[in-house]
Design an enzyme around this catalytic site. Structure first.
Site, PDB file in Angstrom:
ATOM      1  N   ASP A  61       0.879  -1.166   0.000  1.00  0.00           N
ATOM      2  CA  ASP A  61       0.000   0.000   0.000  1.00  0.00           C
ATOM      3  C   ASP A  61       0.920   1.221   0.000  1.00  0.00           C
ATOM      4  O   ASP A  61       1.624   1.481   0.991  1.00  0.00           O
ATOM      5  CB  ASP A  61      -0.897  -0.011   1.246  1.00  0.00           C
ATOM      6  CG  ASP A  61      -1.901   1.142   1.247  1.00  0.00           C
ATOM      7  OD1 ASP A  61      -1.661   2.146   0.547  1.00  0.00           O
ATOM      8  OD2 ASP A  61      -2.907   1.027   1.957  1.00  0.00           O
ATOM      9  N   SER A 142      -0.610  12.937 -15.420  1.00  0.00           N
ATOM     10  CA  SER A 142      -1.880  12.999 -16.162  1.00  0.00           C
ATOM     11  C   SER A 142      -1.918  14.333 -16.884  1.00  0.00           C
ATOM     12  O   SER A 142      -1.243  15.286 -16.459  1.00  0.00           O
ATOM     13  CB  SER A 142      -3.049  12.926 -15.166  1.00  0.00           C
ATOM     14  OG  SER A 142      -4.256  13.304 -15.789  1.00  0.00           O
ATOM     15  N   TYR A 155      -7.638  15.903  -7.811  1.00  0.00           N
ATOM     16  CA  TYR A 155      -6.803  15.072  -8.687  1.00  0.00           C
ATOM     17  C   TYR A 155      -5.745  15.938  -9.387  1.00  0.00           C
ATOM     18  O   TYR A 155      -4.567  15.580  -9.439  1.00  0.00           O
ATOM     19  CB  TYR A 155      -7.701  14.364  -9.699  1.00  0.00           C
ATOM     20  CG  TYR A 155      -6.996  13.374 -10.592  1.00  0.00           C
ATOM     21  CD1 TYR A 155      -6.482  12.186 -10.079  1.00  0.00           C
ATOM     22  CD2 TYR A 155      -6.859  13.601 -11.961  1.00  0.00           C
ATOM     23  CE1 TYR A 155      -5.847  11.254 -10.904  1.00  0.00           C
ATOM     24  CE2 TYR A 155      -6.237  12.685 -12.793  1.00  0.00           C
ATOM     25  CZ  TYR A 155      -5.734  11.511 -12.260  1.00  0.00           C
ATOM     26  OH  TYR A 155      -5.108  10.605 -13.079  1.00  0.00           O
ATOM     27  N   ALA A 157      -4.508  18.720  -8.396  1.00  0.00           N
ATOM     28  CA  ALA A 157      -3.489  19.158  -7.429  1.00  0.00           C
ATOM     29  C   ALA A 157      -2.448  18.058  -7.214  1.00  0.00           C
ATOM     30  O   ALA A 157      -1.241  18.321  -7.189  1.00  0.00           O
ATOM     31  CB  ALA A 157      -4.153  19.522  -6.099  1.00  0.00           C
ATOM     32  N   LYS A 159      -1.631  15.653  -9.262  1.00  0.00           N
ATOM     33  CA  LYS A 159      -0.840  15.378 -10.464  1.00  0.00           C
ATOM     34  C   LYS A 159       0.092  16.553 -10.801  1.00  0.00           C
ATOM     35  O   LYS A 159       1.194  16.355 -11.295  1.00  0.00           O
ATOM     36  CB  LYS A 159      -1.770  15.028 -11.632  1.00  0.00           C
ATOM     37  CG  LYS A 159      -2.487  13.687 -11.437  1.00  0.00           C
ATOM     38  CD  LYS A 159      -1.496  12.519 -11.331  1.00  0.00           C
ATOM     39  CE  LYS A 159      -2.155  11.167 -11.236  1.00  0.00           C
ATOM     40  NZ  LYS A 159      -1.208  10.040 -11.195  1.00  0.00           N
TER      41      LYS A 159
HETATM   42  N1  LIG Z   1      -6.705   5.717 -17.077  1.00  0.00           N
HETATM   43  C1  LIG Z   1      -6.619   7.009 -17.332  1.00  0.00           C
HETATM   44  O1  LIG Z   1      -7.457   7.587 -18.044  1.00  0.00           O
HETATM   45  C2  LIG Z   1      -5.473   7.804 -16.768  1.00  0.00           C
HETATM   46  C3  LIG Z   1      -5.265   9.089 -17.279  1.00  0.00           C
HETATM   47  C4  LIG Z   1      -4.233   9.867 -16.764  1.00  0.00           C
HETATM   48  C5  LIG Z   1      -3.414   9.360 -15.784  1.00  0.00           C
HETATM   49  N2  LIG Z   1      -3.632   8.098 -15.287  1.00  0.00           N
HETATM   50  C6  LIG Z   1      -2.759   7.632 -14.223  1.00  0.00           C
HETATM   51  O2  LIG Z   1      -2.244   6.363 -14.555  1.00  0.00           O
HETATM   52  C7  LIG Z   1      -1.995   5.623 -13.376  1.00  0.00           C
HETATM   53  C8  LIG Z   1      -2.614   4.249 -13.496  1.00  0.00           C
HETATM   54  O3  LIG Z   1      -3.996   4.405 -13.668  1.00  0.00           O
HETATM   55  P1  LIG Z   1      -4.950   3.271 -14.294  1.00  0.00           P
HETATM   56  O4  LIG Z   1      -5.809   3.937 -15.278  1.00  0.00           O
HETATM   57  O5  LIG Z   1      -4.161   2.098 -14.666  1.00  0.00           O
HETATM   58  O6  LIG Z   1      -5.861   2.972 -13.005  1.00  0.00           O
HETATM   59  P2  LIG Z   1      -6.444   1.613 -12.412  1.00  0.00           P
HETATM   60  O7  LIG Z   1      -6.776   0.667 -13.507  1.00  0.00           O
HETATM   61  O8  LIG Z   1      -7.490   2.010 -11.444  1.00  0.00           O
HETATM   62  O9  LIG Z   1      -5.181   1.023 -11.640  1.00  0.00           O
HETATM   63  C9  LIG Z   1      -4.656   1.712 -10.543  1.00  0.00           C
HETATM   64  C10 LIG Z   1      -3.556   0.881  -9.911  1.00  0.00           C
HETATM   65  O10 LIG Z   1      -3.085   1.580  -8.760  1.00  0.00           O
HETATM   66  C11 LIG Z   1      -3.111   0.695  -7.655  1.00  0.00           C
HETATM   67  N3  LIG Z   1      -3.321   1.415  -6.417  1.00  0.00           N
HETATM   68  C12 LIG Z   1      -4.325   2.234  -6.063  1.00  0.00           C
HETATM   69  N4  LIG Z   1      -4.177   2.659  -4.801  1.00  0.00           N
HETATM   70  C13 LIG Z   1      -3.039   2.082  -4.339  1.00  0.00           C
HETATM   71  C14 LIG Z   1      -2.356   2.111  -3.103  1.00  0.00           C
HETATM   72  N5  LIG Z   1      -2.815   2.819  -2.043  1.00  0.00           N
HETATM   73  N6  LIG Z   1      -1.216   1.399  -2.966  1.00  0.00           N
HETATM   74  C15 LIG Z   1      -0.742   0.674  -4.004  1.00  0.00           C
HETATM   75  N7  LIG Z   1      -1.340   0.604  -5.203  1.00  0.00           N
HETATM   76  C16 LIG Z   1      -2.480   1.296  -5.355  1.00  0.00           C
HETATM   77  C17 LIG Z   1      -4.244  -0.297  -7.954  1.00  0.00           C
HETATM   78  O11 LIG Z   1      -4.016  -1.536  -7.311  1.00  0.00           O
HETATM   79  P3  LIG Z   1      -4.677  -2.080  -5.960  1.00  0.00           P
HETATM   80  O12 LIG Z   1      -6.106  -1.681  -5.968  1.00  0.00           O
HETATM   81  O13 LIG Z   1      -4.438  -3.559  -6.065  1.00  0.00           O
HETATM   82  O14 LIG Z   1      -3.873  -1.452  -4.862  1.00  0.00           O
HETATM   83  C18 LIG Z   1      -4.049  -0.478  -9.461  1.00  0.00           C
HETATM   84  O15 LIG Z   1      -3.066  -1.443  -9.710  1.00  0.00           O
HETATM   85  C19 LIG Z   1      -2.569   6.455 -12.215  1.00  0.00           C
HETATM   86  O16 LIG Z   1      -1.526   7.145 -11.569  1.00  0.00           O
HETATM   87  C20 LIG Z   1      -3.495   7.426 -12.922  1.00  0.00           C
HETATM   88  O17 LIG Z   1      -3.658   8.625 -12.191  1.00  0.00           O
HETATM   89  C21 LIG Z   1      -4.634   7.313 -15.773  1.00  0.00           C
END
Ligand SMILES: NC(=O)c1ccc[n+]([C@@H]2O[C@H](COP(=O)([O-])OP(=O)(O)OC[C@H]3O[C@@H](n4cnc5c(N)ncnc54)[C@H](OP(=O)(O)O)[C@@H]3O)[C@@H](O)[C@H]2O)c1
Length: 281
Positions: A61, A142, A155, A157, A159
């Protein structure tokens, strides 16, 4: 054999990045997979092993500094060093600031702990090892970390904080030969918005965006991987993102008007009749 530590590797972009690294470097990649959900990490590890990668699953975590440090220690103990740390774990949130009640405002701090502090703690622990390897750091920020987005004060803030932290660190680490690549995805097709928080800090369980124009997750992961391998400073993923960034410098009022129009568009029912999806994750 290069060792990659990836946070948020149980789902979405992190899981796909792990799979692509395994596929691209068949038999030559060690992957340290971190997130909270062990079973999902095990599934990702099995897929990567099938592609020839060595893997280590470390349930972590990232809101707990001790767990971040244990993750890095476990990686070094098993593989002898770290060549690349991908700070990808993150949580999304949608709410107008005025809709957040005073008693709920605490989740703004909690979001900062996941999205910024998790990266700071992992990076601090990994730094000596990355320097020894003249390695690579990746920050998954992001577009909301480049352009302030209405409905995303919390969010954005977190990023922007990531963007600033890693921009400063990039310069500090230049003499040591450690590259820092910051990725700015727009809307990517993952579950992040359903996992994200609402005005009360509860799991939203739904996406407020039209998802049909979202970037496929494999495309996003490939762009990040290309960027980290080329040691690029930044990976801004879409033309609209690049344009928005430029427009913000020369015509910030236009960008605000576009962002507000996108917000109004989001408020419409999701019946496919509204205009193009706004650019943000
Ligand atoms: N998808 C988009 O549109 C988008 C756009 C811009 C930026 N991003 C960025 O890309 C990154 C990945 O996003 P995603 O779209 O792949 O999201 P996602 O599918 O929701 O995956 C998020 C990942 O973060 C992990 N996570 C969340 N809280 C955590 C914690 N406290 N400790 C450890 N792991 C944690 C989750 O795993 P567990 O639940 O197993 O802990 C999961 O593996 C993020 O930083 C997000 O802000 C995404």
């Amino acid at each position: 054999m290069n060792t990659y530590v990836i946070t948020g590797a149980s789902d979405g972009i992190g899981a796909e990045l792990a799979r692509q690294i395994a596929a691209r470097h068949r038999g030559a990649a060690a992957l340290v997979l971190a997130a909270r959900q062990r079973e999902r990490l095990d599934e990702v590890a099995a897929r990567c092993q099938a592609l020839g990668a060595d893997t280590l699953v470390v349930p972590t975590d990232v809101t707990d500094e001790a767990q971040c440090r244990r993750l890095i220690d476990a990686a070094v103990q098993r593989f002898g060093g770290i060549d690349c740390l991908v700070n990808n774990a993150g949580v999304s949130a949608h709410a107008l600031f005025e809709e957040v009640r005073a008693q709920d405002l605490r989740w703004y701090q909690d979001l900062m702990t996941v999205n910024l502090w998790g990266s700071v703690w992992c990076t601090h622990a990994a730094l000596p090892h990355l320097k020894a390897a003249r390695g690579r750091l990746v920050a998954v920020s992001s577009l909301a970390g480049l352009i302030g987005v209405p409905g995303r004060t919390a969010y954005s803030a977190t990023k922007f904080a990531m963007t600033g932290f890693f921009e400063a660190l990039r310069a500090e680490l230049k003499p040591a030969g450690v590259s820092v690549t910051t990725a700015y995805p727009g809307v990517v097709a993952t579950e992040i918005r359903r996992h994200g928080l609402d005005a009360r800090g509860q799991t939203a369980g739904r996406s407020g965006l039209k998802e049909d124009e979202a970037m496929p997750v494999d495309v996003c992961a490939r762009l990040i991987l290309d960027g980290l391998e080329a040691r690029r400073r930044e990976v801004v993923m879409t033309t609209r993102g690049k344009l928005g960034r430029f427009l913000k410098l020369v015509a910030p009022g236009r960008v605000e008007a576009m962002a507000l129009a996108a917000l109004a568009d989001e408020a419409k029912p999701r019946d496919g009749s509204a205009g193009p999806a706004p650019e943000r994750g």
